[in-house]
Design an enzyme around this catalytic site. Structure first.
Site, mmCIF file in Angstrom:
data_model
loop_
_atom_site.group_PDB
_atom_site.id
_atom_site.type_symbol
_atom_site.label_atom_id
_atom_site.label_comp_id
_atom_site.label_asym_id
_atom_site.label_seq_id
_atom_site.Cartn_x
_atom_site.Cartn_y
_atom_site.Cartn_z
ATOM 1 N N SER A 15 66.790 42.916 -4.159
ATOM 2 C CA SER A 15 66.074 44.166 -3.921
ATOM 3 C C SER A 15 66.789 45.096 -5.182
ATOM 4 C CB SER A 15 66.365 44.998 -2.717
ATOM 5 O OG SER A 15 65.756 44.058 -1.569
ATOM 6 N N THR A 42 67.556 38.658 -0.350
ATOM 7 C CA THR A 42 67.460 38.636 1.225
ATOM 8 C C THR A 42 66.398 39.196 1.737
ATOM 9 O OG1 THR A 42 70.100 38.986 1.006
ATOM 10 C CG2 THR A 42 68.953 39.388 3.331
ATOM 11 N N CYS A 43 65.929 40.112 1.481
ATOM 12 C CA CYS A 43 64.648 41.059 1.854
ATOM 13 C C CYS A 43 63.522 40.126 1.778
ATOM 14 C CB CYS A 43 64.481 42.096 1.115
ATOM 15 S SG CYS A 43 62.979 43.231 1.748
ATOM 16 N N CYS A 48 63.699 41.217 5.564
ATOM 17 C CA CYS A 48 62.794 42.272 6.049
ATOM 18 C C CYS A 48 61.557 41.576 6.429
ATOM 19 C CB CYS A 48 62.432 43.394 5.073
ATOM 20 S SG CYS A 48 64.303 43.522 4.019
ATOM 21 N N LYS A 51 61.203 38.522 8.571
ATOM 22 C CA LYS A 51 61.279 38.868 9.840
ATOM 23 C C LYS A 51 60.104 39.761 10.517
ATOM 24 C CE LYS A 51 62.979 42.725 10.283
ATOM 25 N NZ LYS A 51 64.046 43.984 9.928
ATOM 26 N N ALA A 115 76.151 33.292 -11.399
ATOM 27 C CA ALA A 115 76.732 34.068 -12.617
ATOM 28 C C ALA A 115 78.356 34.362 -12.189
ATOM 29 C CB ALA A 115 76.086 35.095 -12.793
ATOM 30 N N GLY A 175 74.835 42.354 18.986
ATOM 31 C CA GLY A 175 74.208 43.559 19.414
ATOM 32 C C GLY A 175 73.521 44.501 18.558
ATOM 33 N N TYR A 177 71.163 45.326 14.929
ATOM 34 C CA TYR A 177 69.774 45.458 14.681
ATOM 35 C C TYR A 177 69.208 44.191 14.760
ATOM 36 C CZ TYR A 177 69.163 45.506 9.809
ATOM 37 O OH TYR A 177 69.214 45.103 8.456
ATOM 38 N N GLU A 181 66.392 42.230 17.151
ATOM 39 C CA GLU A 181 65.107 42.067 16.654
ATOM 40 C C GLU A 181 64.685 40.538 16.737
ATOM 41 O OE1 GLU A 181 64.571 45.294 12.909
ATOM 42 O OE2 GLU A 181 65.339 43.263 12.565
ATOM 43 N N ARG A 198 79.222 41.747 22.894
ATOM 44 C CA ARG A 198 80.665 41.980 23.658
ATOM 45 C C ARG A 198 80.934 43.507 23.850
ATOM 46 N NH1 ARG A 198 84.009 43.493 18.919
ATOM 47 N NH2 ARG A 198 82.663 43.451 17.284
ATOM 48 N N THR A 310 66.907 47.648 2.407
ATOM 49 C CA THR A 310 66.322 47.589 1.134
ATOM 50 C C THR A 310 66.074 48.898 0.258
ATOM 51 O OG1 THR A 310 65.460 45.229 1.186
ATOM 52 C CG2 THR A 310 63.938 46.736 0.005
ATOM 53 N N ALA A 345 64.245 51.680 11.025
ATOM 54 C CA ALA A 345 63.590 51.170 11.952
ATOM 55 C C ALA A 345 64.071 50.080 12.602
ATOM 56 C CB ALA A 345 62.028 50.844 11.788
ATOM 57 N N HIS A 440 45.271 64.229 18.401
ATOM 58 C CA HIS A 440 45.053 63.675 19.823
ATOM 59 C C HIS A 440 44.286 62.568 19.752
ATOM 60 C CE1 HIS A 440 45.396 64.393 24.091
ATOM 61 N NE2 HIS A 440 44.002 64.181 24.277
ATOM 62 N N GLU A 445 52.034 62.690 18.579
ATOM 63 C CA GLU A 445 51.697 64.253 19.071
ATOM 64 C C GLU A 445 52.762 64.830 19.709
ATOM 65 O OE1 GLU A 445 48.139 65.459 21.160
ATOM 66 O OE2 GLU A 445 48.089 63.491 22.024
HETATM 67 P P1 FAD Z 1 70.184 40.795 -1.846
HETATM 68 O O1 FAD Z 1 68.774 41.151 -1.673
HETATM 69 O O2 FAD Z 1 70.925 40.168 -0.871
HETATM 70 O O3 FAD Z 1 70.144 40.225 -3.134
HETATM 71 C C1 FAD Z 1 71.289 39.729 -3.855
HETATM 72 C C2 FAD Z 1 70.836 38.225 -4.469
HETATM 73 O O4 FAD Z 1 71.899 37.969 -5.279
HETATM 74 C C3 FAD Z 1 70.509 37.143 -3.639
HETATM 75 O O5 FAD Z 1 69.270 36.622 -4.272
HETATM 76 C C4 FAD Z 1 71.625 36.180 -4.070
HETATM 77 O O6 FAD Z 1 71.152 34.952 -4.144
HETATM 78 C C5 FAD Z 1 71.796 36.490 -5.505
HETATM 79 N N1 FAD Z 1 73.329 36.034 -5.768
HETATM 80 C C6 FAD Z 1 74.411 36.131 -5.139
HETATM 81 N N2 FAD Z 1 75.389 35.732 -6.014
HETATM 82 C C7 FAD Z 1 75.010 35.306 -7.267
HETATM 83 C C8 FAD Z 1 75.704 35.030 -8.226
HETATM 84 N N3 FAD Z 1 76.815 34.796 -8.077
HETATM 85 N N4 FAD Z 1 74.917 34.724 -9.259
HETATM 86 C C9 FAD Z 1 73.742 34.814 -9.562
HETATM 87 N N5 FAD Z 1 72.779 35.218 -7.941
HETATM 88 C C10 FAD Z 1 73.596 35.782 -7.058
HETATM 89 N N6 FAD Z 1 66.646 45.842 5.176
HETATM 90 C C11 FAD Z 1 65.490 46.807 5.503
HETATM 91 O O7 FAD Z 1 65.278 47.969 4.920
HETATM 92 N N7 FAD Z 1 64.643 46.769 6.450
HETATM 93 C C12 FAD Z 1 64.600 45.443 7.135
HETATM 94 O O8 FAD Z 1 63.732 45.458 8.210
HETATM 95 C C13 FAD Z 1 65.747 44.683 6.910
HETATM 96 N N8 FAD Z 1 65.513 43.532 7.663
HETATM 97 C C14 FAD Z 1 66.615 42.704 7.360
HETATM 98 C C15 FAD Z 1 66.544 41.468 8.092
HETATM 99 C C16 FAD Z 1 67.578 40.460 8.038
HETATM 100 C C17 FAD Z 1 67.630 39.209 8.926
HETATM 101 C C18 FAD Z 1 68.575 40.605 7.018
HETATM 102 C C19 FAD Z 1 69.633 39.614 6.887
HETATM 103 C C20 FAD Z 1 68.607 41.905 6.258
HETATM 104 C C21 FAD Z 1 67.434 42.842 6.470
HETATM 105 N N9 FAD Z 1 67.499 44.073 5.947
HETATM 106 C C22 FAD Z 1 66.572 44.980 5.880
HETATM 107 C C23 FAD Z 1 68.605 44.331 4.690
HETATM 108 C C24 FAD Z 1 68.015 43.946 3.297
HETATM 109 O O9 FAD Z 1 67.597 42.745 3.224
HETATM 110 C C25 FAD Z 1 69.211 44.094 2.303
HETATM 111 O O10 FAD Z 1 70.026 45.284 2.373
HETATM 112 C C26 FAD Z 1 68.790 44.217 0.904
HETATM 113 O O11 FAD Z 1 68.225 42.786 0.570
HETATM 114 C C27 FAD Z 1 70.055 44.363 -0.105
HETATM 115 O O12 FAD Z 1 69.713 44.172 -1.442
HETATM 116 P P2 FAD Z 1 70.604 43.683 -2.578
HETATM 117 O O13 FAD Z 1 70.007 43.706 -3.820
HETATM 118 O O14 FAD Z 1 71.866 44.422 -2.219
HETATM 119 O O15 FAD Z 1 71.104 42.069 -2.038
#
Ligand code: FAD
Length: 456
Positions: A15, A42-43, A48, A51, A115, A175, A177, A181, A198, A310, A345, A440, A445
């Site tokens: 993200s 991750t997202c 996100c 999920k 990297a 426990g 989010y 979920e 826990r 995100t 949320a 309504h 509301e």
């Molecule tokens: P990331 O999106 O994790 O991206 C990091 C990237 O770096 C990855 O693609 C990884 O492969 C890459 N990387 C790592 N090390 C290296 C390297 N050395 N060289 C090259 N590439 C590398 N957030 C919300 O806002 N709403 C939600 O509903 C939500 N649900 C979630 C559900 C789950 C199950 C999880 C685990 C997270 C959720 N999140 C949610 C959190 C959200 O996904 C993260 O906050 C967000 O993705 C963070 O973005 P980022 O750019 O920091 O890292």
């Protein structure tokens, strides 16, 4: 004058990283981005998006049940786990492509591989070195699993989306989010779900009323939540996984999901080569402008210690891009992200939406506060046959009348609270809420018709 291959090198295509890379490139910077896995991070791949898709899938179970109350006669619904997994994978692949296009469009050089930093201006990918004036580390986080005997039998959220076969009995540990979920999702999809926590409550960071209300609703929906319970060991037995709990009792499960927190992804990045300081949890230490201890290196998103969401990673990335490559149409300035009224949320069933201070947090910060709350059966459930209830709460600073906290447990809570978050950031008072005409009949509301204080 040192020469650089790039003005900006971004490590991590999630993200925060993708947002920073494409916006800097759109402003004319020479940008490279390294990603070791799939674009979107991750997202998109294991957070996100998949999920929420699975949460929608789980929601149909409730809809089928409720439909009968409205006169629909359906056959016995049958859930196809393989179909859901295939459809999800297709959509995620499409999104990976969309992220690629977002980077290609403004001319970002995308490099595939791991990297690592060599020094404050040099990044190594598989032996290839690239020099950049600025580096942004956006490598996100990863699941944390505590040590215990049989830990290898558990799985983490990254692996749950493709779990095979569908777990008839799922044990969710945690426990927070993510735990809540997935407990809700697999409960909806037809698994028998037990959730071990826990502590004596779920969702520690949330308002206490929300925590209690949600736990009751999740239990009513079928999730067996066990508080003050920890795992001692897991062993594979004749009937799946044999899980020994700390007080000597046993549980049988087909799969055990550990949603026991996440840690910053800082291992193997060569941060020590460049002299980047980490905190005691291993996250990159940044100042209010996301500068690390090394002037040429910034860090955004989950790899630092802020809110792991995100939209927060996106906002942080924009702050850094604005500072390093200012928009020529805007005055150059060092902005900050304001974390005070970040809405969020929890996509449980029912869902949670929240923005601003909990009751306890507001009391600590503002002293004198007034609480308005309401609990009711939504109109939909008068005929649906479900006993689900909705909870809403406003936290008001008494002296200024400003609404400083909004909390909801109920259908579409995230959608509803997003709108109210705008009003809260604009400083809306309770009087403004009261003078707003409701729509309504909606559940929302209720937020503009809560006239009588519950406590002060
Ligand atoms: P990331 O999106 O994790 O991206 C990091 C990237 O770096 C990855 O693609 C990884 O492969 C890459 N990387 C790592 N090390 C290296 C390297 N050395 N060289 C090259 N590439 C590398 N957030 C919300 O806002 N709403 C939600 O509903 C939500 N649900 C979630 C559900 C789950 C199950 C999880 C685990 C997270 C959720 N999140 C949610 C959190 C959200 O996904 C993260 O906050 C967000 O993705 C963070 O973005 P980022 O750019 O920091 O890292």
């Amino acid at each position: 004058m040192p020469t650089f291959d790039f003005d900006l090198f971004v490590i991590g295509g999630g993200s925060g990283g993708v947002r920073a890379a494409r916006m800097a490139a759109a402003r004319g910077a020479r940008v490279a981005l390294a990603e070791v896995a799939e674009l979107g991070g991750t997202c998109v791949n294991v957070g996100c998006i998949p999920k929420k898709l699975y949460s929608y899938a789980a929601g149909y179970a409730e809809a089928f049940e409720e439909a009968a109350g409205y006169g629909w006669q359906l056959g016995e619904p049958r859930f196809d786990w393989q179909h859901l997994k295939t459809q999800r994978a297709k959509e995620i692949k499409r999104l990976n492509g969309a992220y690629r296009a977002l980077l290609d469009g403004p001319g970002v050089t995308t490099l595939q591989g791991w990297a690592a930093l060599v020094d404050p201006h040099t990044v190594d990918i598989d032996g290839q070195r690239h020099r950049a004036r600025h580096i942004i580390v956006a490598t996100g986080g990863m699941p944390f699993v505590p040590e215990f005997v049989g830990r290898e039998h558990g799985l983490v959220s990254d692996a749950i989306f493709d779990l095979e076969p569908f777990p008839r009995r799922l044990l969710v540990v945690g426990g927070g989010y993510i735990a809540c979920e997935f407990a809700s999702i697999f409960n909806g999809l037809g698994a028998k779900v037990t959730q071990l926590q826990r502590k004596s409550h779920i969702l520690s960071e949330f308002d206490e009323d929300v925590r209690q209300f949600l736990a009751v609703e999740m239990q009513k929906a079928g999730v067996d939540i066990r508080f003050n319970t920890e795992i001692a060991s897991i062993r594979r037995g004749a009937d799946g996984l044999d899980v020994m709990l700390e007080r000597g009792t046993h549980l049988q499960a087909d799969a055990v999901l550990f949603a026991t927190g996440r840690v910053a992804n800082t291992q193997g990045l060569g941060l020590e080569n460049a002299g980047v300081a980490l905190d005691d949890k291993g996250a990159i230490v940044v100042d209010a402008h996301y500068r690390s201890s090394v002037p040429s290196i910034h860090a955004v998103g989950d790899v630092s210690t802020r809110m792991q969401l995100t939209p927060v990673a996106l906002a942080e990335a924009m702050v850094v891009v604005d500072a390093l490559f200012p928009d020529p149409k805007q005055p150059a300035r060092r902005r900050k992200v304001d974390y005070e009224f970040v809405p969020t949320a929890v996509f449980t069933h029912p869902g949670v939406g929240t923005c601003g201070y909990t009751e306890a947090g507001a009391r600590q910060k503002f002293g004198d506060i007034t609480i308005f709350s309401s609990e009711f059966k939504a109109l939909r459930h008068t005929l649906s046959g479900r006993s689900e209830r909705t909870f809403m709460k406003l936290v008001v600073e008494t002296k200024t009348d400003r609404v400083v906290g909004i909390h909801m447990v109920g259908a579409d809570a995230g959608e509803i609270v997003q709108g109210f978050a705008v009003a809260m950031r604009a400083g809306a008072t309770k009087a403004v809420f009261d003078s707003t005409i409701g729509i309504h009949p909606t559940a929302a509301e209720e937020f503009v018709t809560m006239r009588v204080a519950t406590s002060r």
